[in-house]
Every structure is written in C-alpha cells, then in structure tokens.
Design a protein around this motif. Structure first.
Motif, PDB file in Angstrom:
ATOM      1  N   ILE A 123      -1.615   1.345 -17.250  1.00  0.00           N
ATOM      2  CA  ILE A 123      -0.763   1.902 -18.297  1.00  0.00           C
ATOM      3  C   ILE A 123      -1.336   3.237 -18.758  1.00  0.00           C
ATOM      4  O   ILE A 123      -2.523   3.517 -18.557  1.00  0.00           O
ATOM      5  CB  ILE A 123      -0.641   0.948 -19.506  1.00  0.00           C
ATOM      6  N   PRO A 124      -0.506   4.088 -19.384  1.00  0.00           N
ATOM      7  CA  PRO A 124      -1.007   5.390 -19.831  1.00  0.00           C
ATOM      8  C   PRO A 124      -2.075   5.254 -20.912  1.00  0.00           C
ATOM      9  O   PRO A 124      -2.097   4.303 -21.691  1.00  0.00           O
ATOM     10  CB  PRO A 124       0.249   6.070 -20.386  1.00  0.00           C
ATOM     11  N   SER A 125      -2.953   6.230 -20.942  1.00  0.00           N
ATOM     12  CA  SER A 125      -3.981   6.315 -21.976  1.00  0.00           C
ATOM     13  C   SER A 125      -4.167   7.785 -22.325  1.00  0.00           C
ATOM     14  O   SER A 125      -3.555   8.667 -21.716  1.00  0.00           O
ATOM     15  CB  SER A 125      -5.305   5.719 -21.469  1.00  0.00           C
ATOM     16  N   HIS A 126      -5.046   8.055 -23.278  1.00  0.00           N
ATOM     17  CA  HIS A 126      -5.304   9.438 -23.665  1.00  0.00           C
ATOM     18  C   HIS A 126      -5.831  10.245 -22.479  1.00  0.00           C
ATOM     19  O   HIS A 126      -5.436  11.394 -22.264  1.00  0.00           O
ATOM     20  CB  HIS A 126      -6.317   9.483 -24.818  1.00  0.00           C
ATOM     21  N   ASP A 127      -6.714   9.630 -21.683  1.00  0.00           N
ATOM     22  CA  ASP A 127      -7.308  10.336 -20.547  1.00  0.00           C
ATOM     23  C   ASP A 127      -6.381  10.394 -19.335  1.00  0.00           C
ATOM     24  O   ASP A 127      -6.497  11.298 -18.503  1.00  0.00           O
ATOM     25  CB  ASP A 127      -8.616   9.656 -20.140  1.00  0.00           C
ATOM     26  N   LEU A 175       0.626   3.241 -12.967  1.00  0.00           N
ATOM     27  CA  LEU A 175       1.544   2.297 -12.351  1.00  0.00           C
ATOM     28  C   LEU A 175       2.748   2.055 -13.252  1.00  0.00           C
ATOM     29  O   LEU A 175       3.880   1.963 -12.780  1.00  0.00           O
ATOM     30  CB  LEU A 175       0.807   0.990 -12.048  1.00  0.00           C
ATOM     31  N   ALA A 176       2.526   1.962 -14.564  1.00  0.00           N
ATOM     32  CA  ALA A 176       3.628   1.748 -15.496  1.00  0.00           C
ATOM     33  C   ALA A 176       4.620   2.907 -15.460  1.00  0.00           C
ATOM     34  O   ALA A 176       5.843   2.696 -15.545  1.00  0.00           O
ATOM     35  CB  ALA A 176       3.095   1.539 -16.911  1.00  0.00           C
ATOM     36  N   ASN A 177       4.140   4.154 -15.344  1.00  0.00           N
ATOM     37  CA  ASN A 177       5.035   5.304 -15.213  1.00  0.00           C
ATOM     38  C   ASN A 177       5.926   5.160 -13.988  1.00  0.00           C
ATOM     39  O   ASN A 177       7.140   5.432 -14.032  1.00  0.00           O
ATOM     40  CB  ASN A 177       4.247   6.607 -15.102  1.00  0.00           C
ATOM     41  N   CYS A 178       5.323   4.726 -12.879  1.00  0.00           N
ATOM     42  CA  CYS A 178       6.080   4.585 -11.628  1.00  0.00           C
ATOM     43  C   CYS A 178       7.086   3.442 -11.710  1.00  0.00           C
ATOM     44  O   CYS A 178       8.199   3.540 -11.181  1.00  0.00           O
ATOM     45  CB  CYS A 178       5.126   4.378 -10.462  1.00  0.00           C
ATOM     46  N   VAL A 179       6.709   2.347 -12.369  1.00  0.00           N
ATOM     47  CA  VAL A 179       7.639   1.224 -12.542  1.00  0.00           C
ATOM     48  C   VAL A 179       8.792   1.638 -13.451  1.00  0.00           C
ATOM     49  O   VAL A 179       9.952   1.302 -13.196  1.00  0.00           O
ATOM     50  CB  VAL A 179       6.913  -0.013 -13.095  1.00  0.00           C
ATOM     51  N   ALA A 180       8.499   2.397 -14.502  1.00  0.00           N
ATOM     52  CA  ALA A 180       9.558   2.902 -15.377  1.00  0.00           C
ATOM     53  C   ALA A 180      10.521   3.789 -14.596  1.00  0.00           C
ATOM     54  O   ALA A 180      11.741   3.751 -14.804  1.00  0.00           O
ATOM     55  CB  ALA A 180       8.954   3.674 -16.550  1.00  0.00           C
TER      56      ALA A 180
END
Length: 311
Positions: free
Chosen positions: A113-117, A123-128
C-alpha cells in the motif's frame, strides 16, 4: 444456500449482491442476516448508504419476519474508490480472481500500500487501476499484507463485506499463511514453535522487538535444509503464522539468533541477497461465499532459490 453476482443497472450502477434462501420460519430479517455473517455495521451501511434489502424481490426492512423458502437479497452499497489511492497501470501476477477476491503473487521490492516514502507504484495502486478498467467501483481491501521486500502471495477482497468475513477467519485461525525463508546460521532444532509477544522498539516507529508487554505472537518453524553458501552457514525454513503482527517472522527469527539473510533491519547481512529472504508460499482459507476450501501455492523466487542451489 448462497448465490452471488454483480448487478449492473441501465445507468451502469454496479452493486455487489448476495442472495440467501431461508430454511427456518419466523426469524426477523436482521437476525437471519446476522446468522449469514452480515455484520450490524454492514446492515447500517446498507440502510443509509444506498444499499437495499429485498425478500422475494420486494424491499423490506430489518424487522420483517422471513419464512422458509424466502429468497433474501442484500444489495450492498456501491463503494467509492479511495480518494487517496491513485489508480495506476501496472503488471499484476494474478493467481486467482472471482467476484469476491483476488490472490496476487507480489514481487519483492513493491510496497503493498502507499506510504510517505512510496506513494505510487504500489500493488494497491495497480489493483485500483484494474478496478477502474474493469468498471468495478470499489476500493482496495487488503486482507493479507506483505512487507515491501517480502515476496509471495497476498489476498485482496473486492468489497468490505468479504474483507470482514476473511478477517473473521483470520481471528478464528481458519486462514492459513505459510512462508519460506533462508536464515543465517544452522538452526539446531528440527521443528519448534515460537511464542513471544511483539511490540514497538523504544524510539522507533518501524522496528519491532520481543517484549513482555507486546501483543501475543506465535510462529511455527520447521527446518527444511541446512547448507553453506559462499562459506556462510544458512538454513531453509518453513514458517506458519498463527498471528499477524508487524514483522512477526523477522522479529521472531532474530530473537532465536537466526535473522533472515539480507534483513539488515533485524541483524541480517546483505552479503548474499539484497533483501530479507522471505516468501509467502501458501495461502489457505475457506471461500467466504461458496464454503469451498481454497489453497494457493507459490514457488520460491530465483533470488532466494539461488542461495539454496549454490550449496
């Protein structure tokens, strides 16, 4: 008896639905639905956020009394994609997919999942992005998360109700997660269980340690092989999680004196591999809709296998 499907109206309003057949007279609709695993929170959301409850095709409220043979359908509220999760095109190694969930084989080096860094490329960006292309208006519900440099299988639910059901399985120890790891040194015992509570390390927001006031954590360990690579003693182990604490395997193996190869955060060295040698090799659980027992397996990736093949 359960049936499930995705319903699309003429205006492309997609809603996930479940249909149940009543097998006992006289229950209130809310009691019947609770018995099917529909939480009070989900019923409240269904009532106020655009969902619907029908009995034999007629909308009813939760105080309606159902009868044997009634068909009860729950139309779940349409979920909105998370505002903070940017959909992206990206490669996904999908092992399994149906209307309820996706099993993905994640490579090392990709955050879940996305984080500050790492705000993008996760993977979550790609699934979205996949959900957007497939016109499935939902957000990404991660059931089993992997660290950025851990490879292997993870599970994502396609709606909050499925996420709830799978999370309940995890609490009740009905969700199996097994890993392969290569650790430093020769582990002496062939098979053992680590029961050691885990909490945050003082002064760190990332590191965890074994500490008396930590959360209960249990890991089963089985030695698969002992060998040497480039003069260094290593052990290949299979590990089964019974709890899901942050960095659990990494912390537990460090605590035994055998940190994961490549895990410099927890005492391992980068001499042989540039990331922690940890791979989720098996997920097993009961499908939340069909009741079918599902087991998924993934082979050790090349960067870890190279260490064992070098012996």
């Amino acid at each position: 008896m359960i049936r499930s499907s995705i319903v699309m109206s003429e205006v492309k309003d997609v809603r996930f639905r479940l249909t149940f057949v009543v097998e006992k007279d006289g229950m209130l609709l809310r009691e019947f639905l609770h018995a099917q695993g529909i939480s009070k929170r989900t019923l409240t959301a269904t009532k106020y956020d655009g969902g619907q409850l029908t009995v034999n095709g007629v909308e009813q409220n939760v105080r309606y009394r159902v009868q044997v043979g009634d068909e009860v359908t729950v139309y779940f509220p349409q979920e909105q994609p998370s505002a903070g999760l940017q959909p992206e095109d990206g490669e996904l190694n999908i092992v399994y997919e149906d209307e309820a969930l996706i099993i993905i084989n994640k490579p090392a080096g990709q955050s879940t999942i996305p984080s500050h860094d790492h705000p993008t490329g996760t993977l979550a960006n790609c699934v979205a992005g996949k959900f957007a292309r497939d016109q499935v208006p939902t957000t990404v519900h991660v059931v089993t998360r992997l660290d950025r440099d851990t490879s292997g299988l993870l599970c994502i639910a396609k709606n909050r109700h499925i996420h709830h059901l799978l999370s309940e399985q995890m609490i009740e120890s009905g969700f199996q997660r097994s890993y392969l790891a290569i650790v430093e040194g020769h582990v002496q015992m062939q098979q053992f269980t680590i029961k050691a509570p885990i909490g945050r390390k003082e002064g760190s927001i990332i590191e965890r340690v074994v500490r008396e006031d930590g959360q209960t954590a249990r890991t089963d360990v089985k030695v698969l092989d002992r060998f040497q690579t480039d003069g260094q003693n290593l052990t290949e182990v299979a590990l089964t999680l019974h709890t899901g604490r942050t960095h659990q395997i990494r912390v537990h193996m460090q605590w035994t004196g055998h940190p994961l190869a490549g895990d410099d955060l927890y005492g391992g060295a980068h001499a042989l591999i540039g990331r922690q040698a940890l791979h989720c090799a098996m997920l097993g659980f009961t499908h939340p809709l069909t009741g079918e027992k599902l087991v998924f397996r993934s082979q050790m990736p090349p960067d870890m296998a190279r260490l064992t093949h070098s012996k």
